[in-house]
Scaffold this motif. Sequence first.
Motif, mmCIF file in Angstrom:
data_model
loop_
_atom_site.group_PDB
_atom_site.id
_atom_site.type_symbol
_atom_site.label_atom_id
_atom_site.label_comp_id
_atom_site.label_asym_id
_atom_site.label_seq_id
_atom_site.Cartn_x
_atom_site.Cartn_y
_atom_site.Cartn_z
ATOM 1 N N LEU A 1 0.780 -1.436 0.176
ATOM 2 C CA LEU A 1 -0.080 -0.155 -0.378
ATOM 3 C C LEU A 1 0.669 1.218 -0.032
ATOM 4 N N SER B 1 2.326 1.726 -3.160
ATOM 5 C CA SER B 1 1.774 2.144 -4.765
ATOM 6 C C SER B 1 1.692 3.535 -4.885
ATOM 7 N N ILE B 2 1.145 3.912 -3.044
ATOM 8 C CA ILE B 2 0.432 5.569 -3.034
ATOM 9 C C ILE B 2 2.038 6.439 -3.385
ATOM 10 N N ARG C 1 7.419 2.085 -9.366
ATOM 11 C CA ARG C 1 6.738 1.237 -8.483
ATOM 12 C C ARG C 1 7.736 -0.442 -8.254
#
Lengths: 279, 447
Positions: free
Chosen positions: A220, A223-224, A230
């Motif tokens: 999480l 990905s933010i 990534r």
Amino acid sequence: MSTKVDTTPIARQKRNRFLLQAACIAVSLFMLIPIYLISLAALSSRASLNEFPLSLLPTNLSVETLTGFLGATGIFGALGNSLIVGAGTLILAALIGVPAGYALARFSFRGKDPYQLFLLFTRALPIVVLSVPLARLFLTVDIYDTTYAVILLHTALALPTTILISASVFLSVPIDVEEAARLFGCSPLGAFGRVVLPMALPGLAAASIFTFVMSWNEVLGASILTLDHRTLPAQVLSSLSDSPLAYRFAGGFALVIPSIIFIALMRRYLTNMWGSTIR
Amino acid sequence: MTDTTFQPRHSAVSRRSLLLAGLGTAMSAPFLASCAGFDTSGAAAGQGTVGFLSTQFTPVEEKQRYEAVLKKFAKVPMAYNSVDPGVFSSTVSTQAAAGNVKTSLLGGLHGELAPLADYLEDVDALLRDLAGRGFTKEMLDLTKVGGSTSRYVPWMQATYVVAVNKKALEWLPAGVDVNDLTYEGFLAWAKAAKQGAGRPVFGMPAGPKGLHHRFYQGFLLPSFTGGQITTFRNQDAIAAWDYMQELWSAMAPASTNYDYMQEPLARGEVLVAWDHVARLVNAPAAKPDDWLMVPAPRGPKGRGYMLIIAGMALPKNGKDRDLAEKAIRALTEPASQIETLRSNAFFPVVQTELPSDLTGAIALEAAAVRRQQRSAGALLALPPVGLGAKEGEVSQIFKNCFQQICLETRPIQQVLDTQATQLNTILKGLNVPCWAPDPISMKCEVA
């Protein structure tokens, strides 16, 4: 004459040995069967996954879904990023966490217990709560969408475990040997570097497994904090959960393999964490 | 003497430090070499690549196919980055809040773009330029997301149809036309099939990520009541949920695990199912001749059907604005719209004739969609308009109704009354006008 020898102890020993082996096999199967099943599914053709009942033997081998998955944009770049982030987190967490762990193990200071408890508070906050403000901060200082940003987040997340594990590792190194080193003329730093660290190294290496696996699995925050750079889980996880079953197996397989390799490399040290006798 | 005592220790230390140093360099080499990390979206093509952040086409193959469409039709280099809706909205809002927007084009469903309207550029001028494309008036109204100016350009649309494995036709009751189902006929068929097959073979996407709430919002309730919100708890709605209860008892109980109906359909667990066209398209992939795609059933008030719109938006202060606009123009051209249909089963939003050479599942779907839209009594329903961040809560209310009425078999009137109170609390806070099929002029609330 020879028939009168009492064979019960030998029989018992044999039986125990057999039971031990059986238990070992059972435990190994418990670990290996899921890995076998996921490899099997990842290497099966798509049509064969829809059959019922599923064959448990590799009868329909195909690398179609696996190559499809690996051919997706950015998989290898993401793999590289994951390795960079994992290694970076490992190094940074060790640089900060090991001295902190040493201090916790060797010195008593005011507020030591609350400090240990307080360390765990970073893990009490959900990652979403942490990463949205962090993303904003990183955008302002312009390291958003870089592996550095993810390394910093993962280091913060890994530090509590690194500190607490390394503290217990240092506790197991007798203070006597350190004092002896000082008596023979080592500086405090020298005693740490020449005597304590080599003895603690296997335990610290084991702690690094946690750090690496944590960083490898974290989705999480990564990905933010990133957009075009990534890490592997952030790149593929949301995509996989929406994909047909065949791709989920292929992706799961590709995600499991690197961490199995890492654990296999570190296995020698892992047993050390519970004492060298197991080896 | 000193030499002999010191040498071994010295060499041991140096070997270890050598190893450590080697390890250190080995680990930091990739680290220093690539600095900020490897590119994972194709943005490395350099300046002038349009970063397209989207919630659509997350599945591996769909994404690959759409990247091919972009490469062929977008006219500018694009980096397509698909994320889940939660990450999408936090990425867009944090970038806007930090004043450092890193994306140039955003793509999402109406319901995902609407809550972000404040961060999206006004696209009225662009839409005026594109007037020749023939967007429908309903669509253009939707793009205003409750405000006065348009915030996105329609990108593609989809709806929901029923997929039928031809095996299930064997139990189709006499007098029921599969291409013109009624809700009664559908129920009779489900019951007959359950009896004939010895197990329930009708299913619905009632899993955690399934879209079954759209069935109640856009199909069941409009067909029975003629409305979605205003009629939420009237006598017709009670009849609708009563029907749903009975239908559920003839459906596969494993439906509560199904997110995408194409999977249980392809496995043969389910033979007849309603779902989103993009979530049905792979079911007939292997043997299109074994399948039918038919319009959703019609009820007493017409054939309710829901239209899903996805849009492309420009983030305020986004990068490469000119290129992003160029990409939007290219992607709304009929050729690229039709290619999107061919590859990923999302339908064109522009006025164009569908080609006659569509293959397999897409051809089946295209025919069903056309029949559904053009059939007598077709009743268009929209996903909630202007609810912004509350959209998820409203969807949850419809899911709660299903949960409590069908799974827990609680009294229908009581459930609807409780849920209506909650729905009204949400709607009162928002003060928005109703959307189709409810009368648009009214302030939206449950009567």
